[in-house]
Design a protein around this motif. Sequence first.
Motif, PDB file in Angstrom:
ATOM      1  N   ARG A 512       0.805  -1.222   0.000  1.00  0.00           N
ATOM      2  CA  ARG A 512       0.000   0.000   0.000  1.00  0.00           C
ATOM      3  C   ARG A 512       0.837   1.271   0.000  1.00  0.00           C
ATOM      4  O   ARG A 512       0.353   2.330  -0.398  1.00  0.00           O
ATOM      5  N   ARG A 513       2.083   1.185   0.460  1.00  0.00           N
ATOM      6  CA  ARG A 513       2.933   2.379   0.510  1.00  0.00           C
ATOM      7  C   ARG A 513       3.978   2.395  -0.600  1.00  0.00           C
ATOM      8  O   ARG A 513       4.881   3.235  -0.589  1.00  0.00           O
ATOM      9  N   THR A 514       3.852   1.477  -1.540  1.00  0.00           N
ATOM     10  CA  THR A 514       4.824   1.431  -2.629  1.00  0.00           C
ATOM     11  C   THR A 514       4.644   2.614  -3.568  1.00  0.00           C
ATOM     12  O   THR A 514       3.550   3.210  -3.653  1.00  0.00           O
ATOM     13  N   ASP A 515       5.710   2.984  -4.262  1.00  0.00           N
ATOM     14  CA  ASP A 515       5.647   4.073  -5.236  1.00  0.00           C
ATOM     15  C   ASP A 515       4.687   3.671  -6.361  1.00  0.00           C
ATOM     16  O   ASP A 515       4.910   2.654  -7.032  1.00  0.00           O
ATOM     17  N   PRO A 516       3.616   4.435  -6.608  1.00  0.00           N
ATOM     18  CA  PRO A 516       2.640   4.012  -7.630  1.00  0.00           C
ATOM     19  C   PRO A 516       3.109   4.210  -9.063  1.00  0.00           C
ATOM     20  O   PRO A 516       2.568   3.595  -9.979  1.00  0.00           O
ATOM     21  N   ALA A 517       4.124   5.070  -9.289  1.00  0.00           N
ATOM     22  CA  ALA A 517       4.514   5.393 -10.664  1.00  0.00           C
ATOM     23  C   ALA A 517       4.910   4.160 -11.467  1.00  0.00           C
ATOM     24  O   ALA A 517       4.442   3.971 -12.605  1.00  0.00           O
TER      25      ALA A 517
END
Length: 714
Positions: A512-517
Motif C-alpha cells: 500500500r505504501r509502494t511508489d505508484p509510478a
Amino acid sequence: MSPVLPTGTVATRLAALAESPDARWSITFLDSSGAVAERCGAAELAARAARVAGFLERASTPGAPVLLVFQPCVDFLVAFLACQWSGRLAVPINPPRRHRLIQRLQAVAVDSGAALALTGGGVAEQSTLWQADSAELAALRWQDVGDLDAQDIAPAPLREVDPSATCFIQYTSGSTALPKGVEVSHANLMADMARMEAAWGLSPASTMVTWLPAFHDLGLIFGLLQTLYSGCPVVQMAPNSFLQRPLLWLEAISRFGGTHTAAPSFAYDLCARRIPAEARAGLDLSSLVMAMNAAEPIDPQVMEDFIAAFAPHGFRRETFAPAYGLAESTLAVTASPTGAAPRLFSLDAAALEQGRIVEAGASARTTLIPGCGAPLEDVRVAIVDPETKRRQPADRVGEIWLGGPTIARGYWRRPEESAATFGVRIEGEDDPTGYLRTGDLGAMIGDELCVTGRIKDLIILSGSNHYPQDIERVAQAAHPALRAGGGAAFGLIGEAGGEQVVLVQELERTQRRTDPAPLFSAISASVWQMLELQLSRIVLVEPGAVLRTSSGKIQRAANRQAWRAGELPVIAEWRSARQERLDAASDTARAAAHAPATPLAVPALERWIRDWLAGRLGLPVSAVAVDRGLGELGFTSIDAVDLAGALGTHLGRALPQTLAFDHPTVNALVAYLTGQPQVMPAQASPSIPAPPPGAGGDLEELLSMIEGGGRGEQ
C-alpha cells in the motif's frame, strides 16, 4: 407488406445466379491502392465453390464445423460458399495479426470442435508458425484453398439441406477465454436478408461497397451474402486499406456508383477528420441510397460532421441509416428507412439516468439519443425490467428483448448459456416461443428503438470490443503489487473524446505504501501491448475496496458509480496524457497541465517521432518522453496505424501496422528503426506471463468492427 418468405439457401441463390445469363452479380476486390486486384462473376464463383466443396466431401463429413482463417480476399467467399454447398458448418475467424496473439484462434478451434481449417490470402505460411506453438492448432488439417486448383478434384453437387439446420457458427467477439459461437440456421439467414432487402431497397440494380471484415456478421451478411441474395454486385476492399487511407472507401463509392454501404460510427468520423478538403475534390456520393451507421454507439455529432464535410459532394442527410442488431438475431433487428433523415431525441438527462424517458424542456440538462429505426417485419421488440422480467411501461428504459424468425438457434454446444439467453419468457405473459435477451438497455419512442446503454460490461472503442475481465487479468499480471482478482475495468460512455476506459485496481496489503509510478507504467504498457487498448485512468485502491456481489463477482457498474461519487478509498490515481488534456479543456478552472521542458538534443528520427506524436495527440513535445509508453500518452489503435503509414512515408520504406504495439516507446521505435540496441526502464516494458491453458486475453483487434456477442449494430 410482408416480405416474401424466402426458400432455399445462399448456395442455391448462387447456383441460380450462375445459371442466369442476365445476372449482374459479381465481386470486385480492390488492392491497397484502389486498383482492381480480382473480379469474379457468379458462374466462376459457383464453379470454384463447387470445387472446394468437392475437397470438403473427401476431407470431412456433412455437418462438420470448418474453420475459415483468411486474410481479406475472394477466396474467403469461395470457402464460405463451399461450406454451404456441401452442408458443412462455416466458422469464420480472423487470423491474428501478430504471431503471439493466437489464443483466440486456439480457443475457437477447441470450442468449435473443428478438425479442418481452410486458409487463403497468405495465411498458410503464418499457420505453420501457429502450429509450432499450439498443439490444438497443430492437430487441425490446414488447407490453402489456392492450392486446390492444382489438384484433380471433381466438383461436388449442390447438397440439399434442412432450412432449420445450422448454416454457420458466428463466434462472438471479445473474451478469448470463453468464446461463444452463435448457431445461425439457413432459415435465420434467409429471413434476415429478405427483411433487409425490403427495408433498404436492395435489388439487382444496387451496388454494395464494403471494407468491413468478413469474419463478423455485418461484413459477412450485409456486405457479402446480402448481395448474393439480392443479385447485386459488390466491391470489396480490405479493412486495412480503409484504415490506412479512408478516402479509398469514398473513391470506390464514386467510381463504381455505390448505392449501399455500412460502417461503424468511428469510420465516418475518420473520414470527416482525416480526408482534407482538397482531397475530396472529384468525389460524387450522390449514388448512395443508404449508408448504414452500425456496430457501435452512434454519435450524432459524427453524423453532423460527416454531412457537413461531404454534402458538397452529393451526400444527403437522408442517406444515413442508423440500425441495431446482433449476432444472436442473425444480424439486423431495426432499420431506419431509406429516404428519411435519422431521428434524434432530446431527452431530459436527469430523468434518463433514473430510467425514465422524458422530453427535455428548455432549461433541462439534455441528452441527445439517436433512434435506430423501427423493427423489421415480424421482429418483436419488448422492453423488459431485467430483474423482474416484466414488461416496462412505454416511458421507462429496460432491457431489449427480441423475438421472431431471425433469432438464432442458440450458442454452439452451450445448453445452459443458451437457455439463459434464448427463449426466455416475459413474466405474466403467455408466449410459446419466448424472447432473446440482448443485454442492452433501451426504450421504444413511438415506433423507434433507442439504445441507451448496456447491461453487460462490454467496452467498445473505435469499433473494437474489449471484455473487462481480460483487461483486469492483463493488468494484474503486470506487477506483483497488484492483487489478482481485485480489479474492475469499465467504460465511460458519452465523455469528451469518446468512450474512456477506467481500471480500478486493489493493491496487495504489503504494497500500500509502494511508489505508484512504476505500477501505473507497468499496467498501461501491458494493456497496450497485449490488448492494443489505451487506458484513460488507473485508480489504485485499498485491499478489499473493489465492490463485489455476495458470491464474489466483480460489480463493475457499482464500482463505476462509486468511483464517480468519490466513495472508493483511493491510494493513487493516474490519467493518460490525452486524458489530462481532455480534462483540462473541459474544466476552465484548471491551469495549463504541462510546461515546456528544456529542449533535448535528440537524433533527427527521435525528434521527428516526438513531433509527430505531439501534433497527433495535442500535447507539448515535452510531454512525449522518449521512455514513456505510447499507451500512457493516450495513443489509440487508429493512431498506431497512422503512425506506421506516416513514418513509412517519411523513411521511404514499408513498415508493419503493428509497429507501435511491438515497440511501444519512442526509444524502442528508434532502436528498432535504426538497428541499434535498445535500453528501457524495467517498468516501461513489463514481463507478461503467458496465460494459463484455456485462458487468454481479449485479443479482439481493431479490425473486429462488429460486436458479435451482443450488439451487432447500434
